[in-house]
Design an enzyme around this catalytic site. Structure first.
Site, PDB file in Angstrom:
ATOM      1  N   ASP A  97       0.817  -1.219   0.000  1.00 26.90           N
ATOM      2  CA  ASP A  97       0.000   0.000   0.000  1.00 26.90           C
ATOM      3  C   ASP A  97       0.851   1.270   0.000  1.00 26.90           C
ATOM      4  O   ASP A  97       2.010   1.273   0.389  1.00 26.90           O
ATOM      5  CB  ASP A  97      -0.970   0.012   1.193  1.00 26.90           C
ATOM      6  CG  ASP A  97      -0.285  -0.212   2.533  1.00 26.90           C
ATOM      7  OD1 ASP A  97       0.797  -0.834   2.560  1.00 26.90           O
ATOM      8  OD2 ASP A  97      -0.834   0.231   3.564  1.00 26.90           O
ATOM      9  N   GLU A 164      -0.744  -2.201   5.155  1.00 28.02           N
ATOM     10  CA  GLU A 164       0.218  -2.130   6.269  1.00 28.02           C
ATOM     11  C   GLU A 164       0.112  -0.802   6.985  1.00 28.02           C
ATOM     12  O   GLU A 164       0.205  -0.725   8.201  1.00 28.02           O
ATOM     13  CB  GLU A 164       1.644  -2.349   5.758  1.00 28.02           C
ATOM     14  CG  GLU A 164       2.689  -2.521   6.867  1.00 28.02           C
ATOM     15  CD  GLU A 164       3.099  -1.213   7.527  1.00 28.02           C
ATOM     16  OE1 GLU A 164       3.348  -1.233   8.757  1.00 28.02           O
ATOM     17  OE2 GLU A 164       3.164  -0.182   6.854  1.00 28.02           O
ATOM     18  N   GLU A 165      -0.074   0.278   6.214  1.00 26.20           N
ATOM     19  CA  GLU A 165      -0.049   1.621   6.819  1.00 26.20           C
ATOM     20  C   GLU A 165      -1.201   1.832   7.803  1.00 26.20           C
ATOM     21  O   GLU A 165      -1.129   2.709   8.649  1.00 26.20           O
ATOM     22  CB  GLU A 165      -0.080   2.698   5.721  1.00 26.20           C
ATOM     23  CG  GLU A 165       1.125   2.680   4.789  1.00 26.20           C
ATOM     24  CD  GLU A 165       2.431   3.104   5.471  1.00 26.20           C
ATOM     25  OE1 GLU A 165       2.386   3.487   6.659  1.00 26.20           O
ATOM     26  OE2 GLU A 165       3.481   3.029   4.816  1.00 26.20           O
TER      27      GLU A 165
HETATM   28 ZN   LIG Z   1       4.995   3.509   6.267  1.00 24.91          ZN
HETATM   29 ZN   LIG Z   2       6.402   0.918   5.332  1.00 30.91          ZN
END
Ligand SMILES: [Zn+2]
Ligand SMILES: [Zn+2]
Length: 437
Positions: A97, A164-165
Site C-alpha cells: 500500500d 500495512e499503513e
Molecule cells: Zn509507512
Molecule cells: Zn512501510
C-alpha cells in the site's frame, strides 16, 4: 560487539556460498525489467485496503513462474505458493500500500494519482514509504527462486500484503486463513527500505526491531458559551491544553528511562470562531512502546490524566473525557535471536562486512509483527536496506534528521540499489533457510 561481528563476517567471507557471483549477475540482468515494474508501481500507487491494480499486475507474473496463486486473501492480498520437495516452509512478505501524501520528489515517474481514503477523504497518493521497492523485490526474489529450484528444497509462500499503513493487512490475511488454507510457515522474512542508512547498506536488529503502536482519541468535553463570559462555561480548549501538558510527564516522570516510550499528541481540534467557547476539543495521540507492561502503563496513564485534569477543571461527571484506544493496534515487531544472528553472519559473508550493520530498534511500527505473534514458535526477521543516495548521505554528514524520512513527500530512495541489494539478500536468505540437507 561490532568488532566481533565484523570478525565473524570476515572469517565467513572465505566460505562465500557457491554461485554468489552467478546470483549477482542474474539479478543485474533482471534489473532493467524490475526497474520498469518499479516505475510503473511508483506512478500508480494505491491506498491501504484498496489495492487492486497492484495484485492484478503481479498475479500473472507469479503464475508464469510456476507459483500457485490465490488472490483476494484478506480483501486484496495475494498468496503465491511454490512447493519444491521436503523441507521447511518459508514465508516472504511484501506490503503493497501507499500513503495519502502529495509527491514532491520531482521524479519523471512521480505519482499524480488522487484517490479517496476509507474515511471518504479525497487525497493525493504516493509510495512515500517505499513499498514499491518491496513489491519489486518480492517479484525479483520469486524469479530467482524459480530459476534456482534445483538449489533448494521446501516450500515458499510469497505474501503480497495490503493495508500495512493502517495496521490492518497482516491481520486481515491471517483472519482469512493464511495459516490454514496455505502451508503454515516455519520461517518469516520481510525487508523495509530505510531512510536512515546509505543506499545498499543492510541493517539487521536483533530482538525488538519496531514498536507497539497505539492510536488514541481523547474527546474532551466542556460547556460552551460566549467568549466574553468564561465564568458561564467549562472551556475544553484550556482543559485539553492542560491534558496535553500533563501527558508529557508520562514518559518523563512515570516511565523508566531504560524503557523506550513515546506519547505524541499529533492533532488538536476545537472551536469555530474568536468569541465562542466551544463545547468540545478532540485530541489524537500516537503512543509507542516495546513491552506489554510499558504499553499498559502509558494507556492507563492517559485515561487517568484525562479524567484527573477534567476533575480539576470542575467538569461534571457526565462530561468526563472519552478516551478511545483504537483497534487493532500494531504490536511490536520481534526479530528472533537465531534467525537475525544467522542473517547478520550470512549477509556479512556474502556482501562483505562493510555492507552490513546491526541496527538499533526504532519507534516506528510494522504489522509484519502479526505473523510471528500468531505463532511464536517460528523464526522471524525483518531487515532494512538503506535507500539514501550516497552523495546525499555524505552531504548530510550521515545525520538522517537532515534527510527526508519515510512518509516524506520528498522521499526518493535510490531504488535500483535498494531493489538489487534486497533481492540478493532475500534470495540468499531463502536459499539458506531452504538448503538441501
Ligand atoms: Zn509507512
Ligand atoms: Zn512501510
Amino acid at each position: 560487539m561490532k568488532k566481533l561481528l565484523w570478525l565473524t563476517a570476515a572469517v565467513m567471507t572465505a566460505t562465500t556460498p557457491a554461485g554468489a557471483a552467478t546470483l549477482t549477475d542474474s539479478i543485474r540482468a533482471d534489473m532493467p525489467q524490475l526497474m520498469t515494474l518499479y516505475r510503473d508501481l511508483h506512478a500508480n500507487p494505491e491506498l491501504s485496503m484498496q489495492e487492486a491494480r497492484t495484485p492484478a499486475k503481479l498475479a500473472p507474473e507469479m503464475r508464469k513462474l510456476g507459483f500457485e496463486v490465490t488472490d483476494h486473501v484478506g480483501k486484496t492480498g495475494l498468496v503465491a505458493v511454490m512447493k519444491n520437495g521436503p523441507g521447511p516452509v518459508l514465508l516472504i512478505r511484501a506490503d503493497m500500500d501507499a500513503l495519502p501524501v502529495k509527491e514532491q520528489t520531482g521524479l519523471p515517474f512521480a505519482s499524480k494519482v488522487r484517490a479517496t481514503t476509507l474515511e471518504g477523504v479525497e487525497t493525493d497518493v504516493m509510495h512515500a514509504c517505499g513499498h514499491d521497492t518491496h513489491i519489486t523485490t518480492w517479484l525479483g526474489t520469486a524469479r530467482r527462486l524459480a530459476a534456482m529450484k534445483s538449489q533448494w528444497s521446501g516450500t515458499v509462500v510469497m505474501v503480497l500484503q495490503p493495508g500495512e499503513e493502517l495496521g490492518l493487512g497482516a491481520k486481515a490475511m491471517l483472519d482469512d486463513g493464511l495459516y490454514s488454507r496455505f502451508p503454515k510457515p516455519d520461517v518469516l522474512l520481510a525487508f523495509h527500505d530505510s531512510a536512515s542508512l546509505p543506499a545498499g547498506i543492510i541493517g539487521v536488529a536483533r530482538g525488538y526491531a519496531l514498536a507497539n503502536v497505539d492510536s488514541v482519541d481523547i474527546d474532551v468535553r466542556g460547556i460552551g458559551g460566549h467568549g466574553a463570559y468564561p465564568q458561564t462555561t467549562k472551556d475544553p480548549i484550556v482543559l485539553a491544553s492542560r491534558i496535553v501538558v500533563a501527558l508529557q510527564t508520562l514518559v518523563s516522570r512515570e516511565n523508566s528511562p531504560f524503557d523506550p516510550a513515546v506519547v505524541t499528541v499529533g492533532s488538536f481540534h476545537s472551536g469555530t470562531k474568536h468569541n465562542i467557547i466551544s463545547d468540545d476539543a478532540k485530541l489524537q495521540l500516537t503512543v509507542r512502546s516495546y513491552t506489554p507492561e510499558v504499553r499498559k502503563k502509558l494507556l492507563d496513564g492517559i485515561a487517568r490524566i484525562a479524567r484527573g485534569e477534567a476533575i480539576a477543571a470542575g467538569v461534571p461527571e457526565n462530561k468526563m473525557p472519552v478516551v478511545t484506544v483504537r483497534e487493532p493496534y500494531t504490536p511490536a515487531t520481534f526479530n528472533t535471536e537465531k534467525l537475525s544472528s544467522r542473517l547478520i553472519d550470512l549477509f556479512g559473508s556474502h556482501f562483505g562486512p562493510n555492507r552490513v550493520v546491526e541496527t538499533k530498534p526504532v519507534m516506528g511500527g510494522e504489522d509484519f509483527s502479526q505473523y510471528w505473534l500468531a505463532d511464536k514458535t517460528k523464526e522471524a526477521t525483518i531487515f532494512w536496506v538503506g535507500g539514501v543516495p550516497k552523495a546525499k548521505w555524505d552531504a548530510a554528514g550521515g545525520d538522517d534528521t537532515k534527510l527526508p524520512s519515510l512518509h516524506s513527500p520528498f522521499w526518493a530512495p535510490e531504488a535500483d540499489t535498494v531493489i538489487s541489494t534486497a533481492t540478493e539478500a532475500m534470495t540468499i536468505a531463502a536459499l539458506d533457510v531452504l538448503k538441501k540437507s
